[in-house]
Motif scaffolding. Structure first.
Motif, PDB file in Angstrom:
ATOM      1  N   VAL A 511      -0.265  25.292  -8.053  1.00 55.93           N
ATOM      2  CA  VAL A 511      -0.361  26.751  -7.962  1.00 55.93           C
ATOM      3  C   VAL A 511      -0.676  27.172  -6.527  1.00 55.93           C
ATOM      4  N   GLU A 512      -1.569  26.447  -5.881  1.00 48.41           N
ATOM      5  CA  GLU A 512      -1.925  26.789  -4.495  1.00 48.41           C
ATOM      6  C   GLU A 512      -0.741  26.595  -3.551  1.00 48.41           C
ATOM      7  N   MET A 513       0.102  25.620  -3.842  1.00 51.51           N
ATOM      8  CA  MET A 513       1.320  25.455  -3.047  1.00 51.51           C
ATOM      9  C   MET A 513       2.259  26.648  -3.238  1.00 51.51           C
ATOM     10  N   LEU A 514       2.349  27.140  -4.469  1.00 46.22           N
ATOM     11  CA  LEU A 514       3.188  28.317  -4.736  1.00 46.22           C
ATOM     12  C   LEU A 514       2.625  29.543  -4.013  1.00 46.22           C
ATOM     13  N   ILE A 515       1.292  29.662  -4.009  1.00 45.45           N
ATOM     14  CA  ILE A 515       0.656  30.781  -3.304  1.00 45.45           C
ATOM     15  C   ILE A 515       0.951  30.693  -1.809  1.00 45.45           C
ATOM     16  N   ALA A 516       0.820  29.476  -1.267  1.00 47.88           N
ATOM     17  CA  ALA A 516       1.057  29.290   0.173  1.00 47.88           C
ATOM     18  C   ALA A 516       2.482  29.667   0.551  1.00 47.88           C
ATOM     19  N   ASP A 517       3.405  29.538  -0.388  1.00 53.19           N
ATOM     20  CA  ASP A 517       4.810  29.892  -0.126  1.00 53.19           C
ATOM     21  C   ASP A 517       5.139  31.305  -0.611  1.00 53.19           C
ATOM     22  N   ASP A 518       4.082  32.124  -0.847  1.00 51.78           N
ATOM     23  CA  ASP A 518       4.248  33.519  -1.288  1.00 51.78           C
ATOM     24  C   ASP A 518       5.019  33.627  -2.599  1.00 51.78           C
ATOM     25  N   LYS A 519       4.797  32.676  -3.492  1.00 54.55           N
ATOM     26  CA  LYS A 519       5.465  32.699  -4.796  1.00 54.55           C
ATOM     27  C   LYS A 519       4.422  32.975  -5.878  1.00 54.55           C
ATOM     28  N   VAL A 520       3.692  34.091  -5.709  1.00 53.20           N
ATOM     29  CA  VAL A 520       2.583  34.408  -6.610  1.00 53.20           C
ATOM     30  C   VAL A 520       3.092  34.675  -8.026  1.00 53.20           C
TER      31      VAL A 520
END
Length: 769
Positions: A511-520
């Motif tokens: 999930v944090e990787m998705l957040i880092a890639d602006d894929k909230v």
């Protein structure tokens, strides 16, 4: 009739069919008849005594020696059995059964040369003696002469195609040669000859499962069930297969089918109970344990299984009741005594546990297992040197050796003695080359030394060995994340979650990787799916609801975040992050005063709700009112003295204020025992040790915390501070750099930068590299 029993009967018949009426012969026959009865009744002491009387009457009577050898084997006296069989072999060198038994004993002693001599003698007389051929092939395999072993197994199949073990052994050799296709071909040939064979079909299943070809593996078990529909073992394998793929409903249904296939099979109840326990459905698990015990009320193993369940539920009096029942029936049953030790450990009676293990070591013939458990008790009692002493007693020939070396490695690693930790891992791997825990720790050690290439190779090796296990993928993901390779990191975490949907740390990282890639939005969708999947499982739901709450804050939806944090606490009042995030939300939105009043009012109306004073304590702490925070935590502990979150937070505040550190230590240890898997609790205990000047103990706790939260900058900062106090400036600097590399703006970031600058200046001034 077993082969051993048949041999015994034949020997008796041969011995007495021509017996005369001489008084000595009659006495010999009487004692031999008595030995047979005792052997049949499993009274091996009686059989031994009767056979010794036979030998006193007739010292040259070979069958008595072979029977006595079998009896000593049942008594567990391998040395005596060996010497007796040697005598039997000398008296009757033409008896192939005696020679085979003696060859087996030489084989167990790793004396391959003498074992082969005896086998060659048997095969010279009986060239197609399958027992001798199997033993000879086994020796060739152990001597790594795989070509000869293959020739012998193929010869066995030519003689008797129904010999399943020949096919499974050939397949195992093909796997050793890294030729799984050949192994599959061998097993299929065996199934053609033996369509109802379970070992061959299960061998085929294992190959496909290890290769992560799960659809084909499932099909093989279903094919086996078509052939053997009444075999509970197959249902259990299929049920566990479904569980490993998070197909919970299919798993549950199949466990029930296993029970229905044979309602008297206790293993099915135990397997299903274990499934429900892992699902946090403890009432269903308990019902199955109780049902099994009602079927076999005198079964000591079931009593202990139920005791183990009660220990996991922290219902220690109930656990003790069943342990005492078992000991009442079998006072010298070691597993019951070992469970008694676990109860003492759960009660934090570490000295009593250590004393119990010391007594057991004197009275039982399994000292290595007891030494290992005693080492665990010493560690819990914070007696690290005593733990090392217990572990050092476990030699390389012991089954406990890999685990002991691994525990030693963890101790060295927690002390940041990386060279010795690495050596202990290598010792474990020398006797257990596919030990995933040892490989993972060795990878962590190399990562700590910034040897990321070697760490990556070790984690990939874990994946090769166990492609269905999430551990290798998760560790690989951490390496990629450290290097900010988000794509590879996300892929690795995705693979870990696919293999174990309950792997929370992998899911959080994903999930944090998705957040880092602006894929909230994608992250929220993943959380929603997971929350739906784990409905009804509070301990799994709490962190997921908390995680979704964090995502709501990123979307500037504070009301939704507040609701989710509250839901998380209601699901599991031990989940600390949800309390802190809820309090931070109130502080950031300026609602903290109103929240304090609301929680005060709720606490007055619900005086037994422990989470309300807990929440007040955290709010007061964030408003920098430590006195009121500590009062609230103390109130929570009045309601529930075992409430670990309040004990943890009160311990941390006492340590920060340098007040009553002995009480802080007691609180922190209680919290650590209640929440052994929470890295934040380990961090608190480490901080208390730090404030007390117990720096080695502090390093151990911070290291344990970082195993679960390797990217947490605050814990890294605490560890760096401890290194600095110990005078280990090199490690202090590298740890501070690592903390700031993970996060530039954490709570202690300015202090970390200041200390790092001082260390660099000191290094420049002294010229130390």
């Amino acid at each position: 009739m077993s082969k051993t029993r048949l041999l015994f009967v034949i020997l008796v018949a041969l011995c007495f069919c021509l017996a005369c009426q001489d008084p000595e012969e009659r006495r010999k026959q009487t004692h031999y008849d008595q030995a047979r009865k005792c052997f049949d009744n499993q009274d091996y002491v009686c059989a031994r005594d009767a056979l010794q009387k036979v030998i006193e009457i007739d010292p040259g009577f070979a069958p008595a020696y072979s029977s006595l050898g079998e009896t000593y084997l049942r008594l567990g006296n391998m040395g005596k059995a060996f010497s007796i069989f040697k005598k039997a072999g000398e008296l009757n060198p033409g008896n192939s059964d005696i020679q085979l038994r003696l060859a087996t004993l030489y084989l167990l002693q790793k004396d391959f040369s003498r074992a082969k001599q005896l086998l060659q003698r048997v095969l010279k007389q009986e060239e197609n003696n399958l027992s001798a051929l199997f033993l000879m092939a086994g020796i060739n395999t152990q001597e790594h002469d795989l070509g000869k072993a293959v020739d012998i197994y193929e010869r066995i199949i030519d003689i008797d195609p129904s010999r399943e073990r020949a096919y499974t052994s050939l397949a195992s050799i093909a796997i050793q040669r890294q030729d799984p296709l050949r192994a599959i071909e061998i097993l299929k040939n065996g199934i053609d000859e033996n369509p109802k064979s379970l070992p061959l079909r299960l061998g085929l299943y294992e190959i496909h499962a290890r290769s992560n070809n799960m659809d084909r593996a499932e099909a093989i078990i279903k094919e086996a069930l078509a052939v053997r529909p009444d075999e509970p073992k197959l249902y259990l394998i299929l049920a566990n297969h479904f569980a490993s793929r998070s197909r919970w409903e299919d798993a549950e249904e199949t466990f029930q089918k296993a029970i229905a296939a044979n309602p008297a099979n206790i293993r099915s109840y135990l397997a299903a109970a274990s499934f429900y326990t892992k699902q946090d459905r403890r009432e269903k698990a308990l019902a199955l344990y109780q049902k099994a015990l009602s079927l076999q009320p005198e079964n000591i193993g079931l009593m202990l299984a139920l005791s183990d369940f009660y220990i996991s539920c922290n219902e220690l009096e109930k656990a003790r009741h069943h342990i005492n029942r078992a000991l009442g029936k079998k006072p010298d049953y070691l597993p019951a005594h070992l469970l008694k030790g676990r109860v003492l450990m759960a009660e934090r009676q570490y000295n009593d546990a250590i004393a119990l293990y010391a007594d057991l070591r004197k009275n039982f013939a399994e000292p290595d297992k007891i030494n290992y458990l005693q080492a665990m008790a010493h560690l819990q009692a914070d007696e690290v040197n005593a733990a090392k002493t217990s572990l050092a007693k476990i030699g390389p020939n012991s089954p406990e050796y890999p685990s002991a070396r691994l525990m030693m490695a963890r101790i060295y690693y927690s002390e940041r003695n990386l060279a010795q930790a690495m050596e202990a891992c290598k010792q474990a791997l020398a006797v257990s080359p596919q030990n995933l825990q040892a490989l993972a720790m060795l990878g962590d050690i190399h990562a700590s030394k910034q040897d990321y290439k070697t760490a990556e190779a070790l984690f990939k090796r874990m994946i090769t060995i166990a492609p269905a296990n999430p551990a290798g993928y998760y560790n690989l993901g951490l390496i990629y994340r450290l290097h900010k390779n988000h794509q590879k990191a996300a892929s690795a975490f995705e693979a870990a979650v696919a293999r174990d949907p309950k792997h929370l740390q992998a899911f959080v990282n994903l999930v944090e990787m998705l957040i880092a890639d602006d894929k909230v939005d994608q992250a929220i969708a993943r959380c929603d799916h997971r929350i739906e999947e784990f409905a009804g499982k509070p301990q799994s739901l709490a962190p997921l609801l908390y995680l979704k709450g964090r995502l709501m804050l990123l979307q500037n939806r504070p009301a939704k975040a507040e609701s989710l944090f509250k839901q998380s606490i209601l699901q599991d009042d031990n989940h600390l992050p949800a309390y802190y995030s809820l309090a931070e939300l109130y502080i950031q939105t300026g609602e903290d005063s109103r929240a304090v009043e609301n929680f005060k009012k709720a606490a007055g109306q619900n005086p037994d709700q422990v989470m309300l004073p807990m929440m007040l304590g955290i709010l007061h702490y964030m408003r920098q009112d430590d006195e009121k925070a500590m009062a609230a935590y103390r109130r929570a502990l009045e309601i529930n003295p075992d409430f670990a979150p309040a004990a943890n937070n009160l311990a941390y505040l006492l340590a920060e204020r340098q007040e009553d550190l002995s009480h802080a230590l007691d609180l922190a240890k209680r919290a650590r025992t209640s929440m052994p898997d929470d890295p934040r609790v380990a961090d608190t205990l480490g901080w208390v040790y730090f404030k007390m000047g117990l720096y080695d103990a502090a390093v151990r706790e911070f290291s344990a915390s970082l195993e679960k939260l390797p990217a947490n900058p605050t814990i890294l900062y605490h560890l760096a501070m401890t290194y600095h106090k110990k005078g280990d400036f090199r490690r202090a600097q590298s740890t501070l750099e690592k903390a700031l590399r993970f996060e530039e703006h954490f709570k202690e970031a300015e202090e970390a930068r200041s200390l790092l600058a001082n260390l660099k200046r000191q290094k420049q001034n002294t010229g130390v590299q």
